[in-house]
Design a protein around this motif. Structure first.
Motif, PDB file in Angstrom:
ATOM      1  N   UNK A 155       0.915  -1.113   0.064  1.00 27.58           N
ATOM      2  CA  UNK A 155       0.107   0.015  -0.113  1.00 27.58           C
ATOM      3  C   UNK A 155       0.967   1.094  -0.193  1.00 27.58           C
ATOM      4  N   UNK A 156       2.281   0.927  -0.092  1.00 25.83           N
ATOM      5  CA  UNK A 156       3.063   2.227  -0.081  1.00 25.83           C
ATOM      6  C   UNK A 156       3.268   2.669  -1.547  1.00 25.83           C
ATOM      7  N   UNK A 157       3.514   3.955  -1.642  1.00 22.59           N
ATOM      8  CA  UNK A 157       4.166   4.614  -2.638  1.00 22.59           C
ATOM      9  C   UNK A 157       4.681   5.915  -2.441  1.00 22.59           C
ATOM     10  N   UNK A 158       5.753   6.350  -3.090  1.00 25.98           N
ATOM     11  CA  UNK A 158       6.350   7.576  -2.746  1.00 25.98           C
ATOM     12  C   UNK A 158       5.314   8.721  -2.879  1.00 25.98           C
ATOM     13  N   UNK A 159       4.328   8.471  -3.704  1.00 23.92           N
ATOM     14  CA  UNK A 159       3.189   9.525  -3.904  1.00 23.92           C
ATOM     15  C   UNK A 159       2.345   9.713  -2.329  1.00 23.92           C
ATOM     16  N   UNK A 160       2.550   8.612  -1.499  1.00 22.13           N
ATOM     17  CA  UNK A 160       1.909   8.584  -0.478  1.00 22.13           C
ATOM     18  C   UNK A 160       2.656   9.202   0.767  1.00 22.13           C
ATOM     19  N   UNK A 161       3.886   9.579   0.731  1.00 20.99           N
ATOM     20  CA  UNK A 161       4.751  10.036   1.689  1.00 20.99           C
ATOM     21  C   UNK A 161       4.100  11.045   2.504  1.00 20.99           C
ATOM     22  N   UNK A 162       3.442  11.980   2.074  1.00 21.09           N
ATOM     23  CA  UNK A 162       3.002  13.295   2.790  1.00 21.09           C
ATOM     24  C   UNK A 162       1.788  12.293   3.755  1.00 21.09           C
ATOM     25  N   UNK A 163       0.892  11.554   3.204  1.00 22.21           N
ATOM     26  CA  UNK A 163      -0.122  11.047   4.152  1.00 22.21           C
ATOM     27  C   UNK A 163       0.744  10.098   5.158  1.00 22.21           C
ATOM     28  N   UNK A 164       1.575   9.378   4.825  1.00 22.77           N
ATOM     29  CA  UNK A 164       2.111   8.495   5.737  1.00 22.77           C
ATOM     30  C   UNK A 164       2.933   9.367   6.701  1.00 22.77           C
ATOM     31  N   UNK A 165       3.643  10.264   6.444  1.00 24.88           N
ATOM     32  CA  UNK A 165       4.236  11.175   7.278  1.00 24.88           C
ATOM     33  C   UNK A 165       3.114  11.917   8.289  1.00 24.88           C
ATOM     34  N   UNK A 166       2.033  12.376   7.926  1.00 27.66           N
ATOM     35  CA  UNK A 166       0.930  12.745   8.790  1.00 27.66           C
ATOM     36  C   UNK A 166       0.538  12.014   9.771  1.00 27.66           C
ATOM     37  N   UNK A 167       0.434  10.723   9.170  1.00 27.96           N
ATOM     38  CA  UNK A 167      -0.014   9.618  10.366  1.00 27.96           C
ATOM     39  C   UNK A 167       1.137   9.288  11.195  1.00 27.96           C
ATOM     40  N   UNK A 168       2.529   9.520  10.879  1.00 30.70           N
ATOM     41  CA  UNK A 168       3.534   9.238  11.924  1.00 30.70           C
ATOM     42  C   UNK A 168       3.535  10.535  12.936  1.00 30.70           C
ATOM     43  N   UNK A 169       3.216  11.732  12.214  1.00 27.43           N
ATOM     44  CA  UNK A 169       3.066  12.970  13.322  1.00 27.43           C
ATOM     45  C   UNK A 169       1.917  12.871  14.175  1.00 27.43           C
ATOM     46  N   UNK A 170       0.734  12.420  13.566  1.00 21.03           N
ATOM     47  CA  UNK A 170      -0.681  12.357  14.421  1.00 21.03           C
ATOM     48  C   UNK A 170      -0.065  11.398  15.626  1.00 21.03           C
ATOM     49  N   UNK A 171       0.468  10.196  15.195  1.00 22.25           N
ATOM     50  CA  UNK A 171       0.540   9.199  16.557  1.00 22.25           C
ATOM     51  C   UNK A 171       1.790   9.803  17.350  1.00 22.25           C
TER      52      UNK A 171
END
Length: 123
Positions: free
Chosen positions: A32-48
């Motif tokens: 489910x990872x793509x470099x296009x989703x770095x922002x989304x995954x990064x925001x998840x990390x920040x939210x955690x």
């Protein structure tokens, strides 16, 4: 698509960066990872990271705080924590990282030759 865990974006906070390897690794494994989703995954990390900060604050300061009228009221961080948890859960669903959302992700399992029950598994 590679199986390597991508590097964390440079804009992540130190606390959020600590979550990147596990979450990105799981997203890569789930495909489910793509470099296009770095922002989304990064925001998840920040939210955690924010969620953990709020939990620590509440544990340290207590569930209630004194109100202006002398009564006690719920700690203001409780509402923020609730919102953060909802964001984290939603973000995890986006990458197939919850039990319910994982069923929509096709898993490729590598057979374990040491598993005594492997011969009973349907192909």
């Amino acid at each position: 698509m590679t199986n390597e865990v991508p590097k964390a974006p440079t804009w992540l906070s130190e606390r959020a960066s600590a979550h990147w390897p596990q979450l990105a690794g799981a997203a890569v494994a789930n495909k489910t990872y793509s470099e296009n989703y770095d922002m989304t995954l990064g925001l998840l990390c920040e939210s955690i990271a924010d969620m953990q900060f709020l939990q620590t604050t509440i544990r340290k300061e207590g569930l209630t705080v004194p109100g202006a009228d002398g009564n006690v009221k719920a700690h203001p961080a409780l509402r923020q924590l609730e919102s953060c948890r909802a964001q984290v859960f939603k973000g995890m669903e986006s990458f197939g990282l919850t039990a319910k959302s994982k069923k929509h992700v096709k898993e490729e399992r590598i057979p374990n030759p040491d598993n005594p029950f492997a011969k009973f598994k349907k192909a």
